[in-house]
Design an enzyme around this catalytic site. Structure first.
Site, PDB file in Angstrom:
ATOM      1  N   HIS A 111       0.862   4.151  -2.761  1.00 29.73           N
ATOM      2  CA  HIS A 111       0.614   5.649  -2.426  1.00 29.73           C
ATOM      3  C   HIS A 111       1.676   6.572  -3.006  1.00 29.73           C
ATOM      4  O   HIS A 111       1.609   7.676  -3.034  1.00 29.73           O
ATOM      5  CB  HIS A 111       0.342   5.637  -0.949  1.00 29.73           C
ATOM      6  CG  HIS A 111      -1.107   5.238  -0.786  1.00 29.73           C
ATOM      7  ND1 HIS A 111      -1.994   5.947   0.486  1.00 29.73           N
ATOM      8  CD2 HIS A 111      -1.932   4.307  -1.015  1.00 29.73           C
ATOM      9  CE1 HIS A 111      -3.123   5.177   0.349  1.00 29.73           C
ATOM     10  NE2 HIS A 111      -3.142   4.342  -0.303  1.00 29.73           N
ATOM     11  N   ARG A 162       0.873  -1.164   0.027  1.00 33.80           N
ATOM     12  CA  ARG A 162       0.027  -0.079   0.053  1.00 33.80           C
ATOM     13  C   ARG A 162       0.955   1.075  -0.039  1.00 33.80           C
ATOM     14  O   ARG A 162       0.578   2.186  -0.729  1.00 33.80           O
ATOM     15  CB  ARG A 162      -0.627   0.056   1.298  1.00 33.80           C
ATOM     16  CG  ARG A 162      -1.848   1.068   1.395  1.00 33.80           C
ATOM     17  CD  ARG A 162      -3.069   0.836   2.404  1.00 33.80           C
ATOM     18  NE  ARG A 162      -3.831   2.059   2.225  1.00 33.80           N
ATOM     19  CZ  ARG A 162      -3.930   2.995   3.406  1.00 33.80           C
ATOM     20  NH1 ARG A 162      -3.458   2.688   4.594  1.00 33.80           N
ATOM     21  NH2 ARG A 162      -4.880   3.687   3.290  1.00 33.80           N
TER      22      ARG A 162
END
Length: 323
Positions: A65, A61
């Protein structure tokens, strides 16, 4: 001259430099300057993952991002300063975790090769190695040679990160801004096969979907009833549940099985079924071999978004602060 030609190509093809893919990334970029860099990162990553099974989802993640804001330049790792609020402090990033582990992995590399390996490459490699740990083989190829960005702005994170509340049209526009396509969107959404989602990212689907105190009719009723036992109200921002029920620590194709059962946790997951083309891709990715093959290709493309190479950016000694 070569770099100028590459920049011109980026402008002509994509309209903006930030969405250009690849640059001067290549295999074994550090072969001469730090021959054991990738092995050092792999060993350090695996040591941490062996003690913390949540890290694969966290690193994956974090890598996502990072790449969706200013490209894969390690800007998500920078701390805010007195004069600047960094990406870390944007609401979508407040639930990111594992920064201290990335710092530790970077420190291991610095011991052997000071000021050589970028934080952006450390993050890209650590994400791959963490997810691959249980497979005992690399699940996708990571080209290296990224350099670290010096700019990190909370406003840009808010503007560019895909939202769990997005519909299909918004998701397609968002990913197209990064030079990716609908196929990449559906494939990369498969990253939700590991990790957790916080209640406030989906509780509107349970309690107030259209502003009338109603439930999202596209959400599997049995699953919705279960989620209500975990997330008691709209304001709960601390409770979390697995994004892939029953398979939250296993990197596999089960995400697509759950999406087809209308058990996608976020509105953005459910959105994949609202378009015929993306729905067909979901059906294809139920095949485990197909998923792993396609995920590897989309990760390679995502990992090349807006990279800084050559003399651009810097090589940070510590990932949380510019040199």
């Amino acid at each position: 001259m070569r770099n100028q030609a590459l920049i011109l190509l980026c402008i002509v093809v994509f309209g903006v430099i930030g969405t250009c893919h690849g640059g001067s990334l290549r295999k074994k970029y550090y072969k001469k300057t730090c021959p054991n860099a990738e092995e050092i990162i792999k060993k350090a990553t695996e040591k941490h993952v062996a003690n913390d099974p949540t890290l694969p989802a966290r690193f994956l993640r974090m890598h996502f991002h990072d790449c969706f804001v200013r490209g894969c330049d390690g800007s998500v790792l920078l701390n805010s300063t007195t004069n600047n609020s960094a990406e870390k402090d944007a609401i979508p990033n407040l639930t990111l975790a594992g920064f201290d582990v990335i710092d530790d992995i970077k420190a291991e590399v610095e011991k052997k090769c000071p000021n050589v390996v970028s934080c952006a490459d450390v993050l890209a490699l650590a994400a791959r190695d963490a997810v691959s740990f249980k497979f005992q083989r690399p699940l996708w190829e990571v080209l290296t040679g990224r350099r670290d960005g010096r700019v990190s702005r909370v406003s840009e994170a808010l503007a560019n990160l895909p939202s769990p509340f997005s519909n299909f049209t918004t998701l397609v526009r968002n990913i197209a801004n990064q030079g990716l396509n609908v196929h990449d969107l559906v494939v990369l959404s498969g990253g939700h096969t590991i990790g957790v989602g916080h209640c406030n990212a989906f509780s509107n689907r349970l309690y107030n979907f259209t502003g009338r105190g109603d439930q999202d009719p596209s959400l599997n009723p049995t699953y919705a009833a279960f989620l209500k036992t975990q997330c008691r109200n709209l304001t709960d921002n601390t409770t979390f549940v697995p994004m892939d029920p029953g398979s939250g620590f296993t990197f596999d194709n089960n995400y697509y099985v759950t999406v087809k059962q209308n058990k996608g946790l976020f509105q953005s997951d459910a959105a994949l079924l609202t378009n015929k083309g993306s729905r067909n891709i979901v059906n294809e990715l139920v095949d485990p071999k197909k998923f792993l093959t396609e995920f590897a290709q989309s990760m390679k493309r995502m990992g090349a978004i807006g990279v800084l190479t050559g003399n651009d950016g810097e090589i940070r000694k510590k990932c949380f602060v510019v040199n």
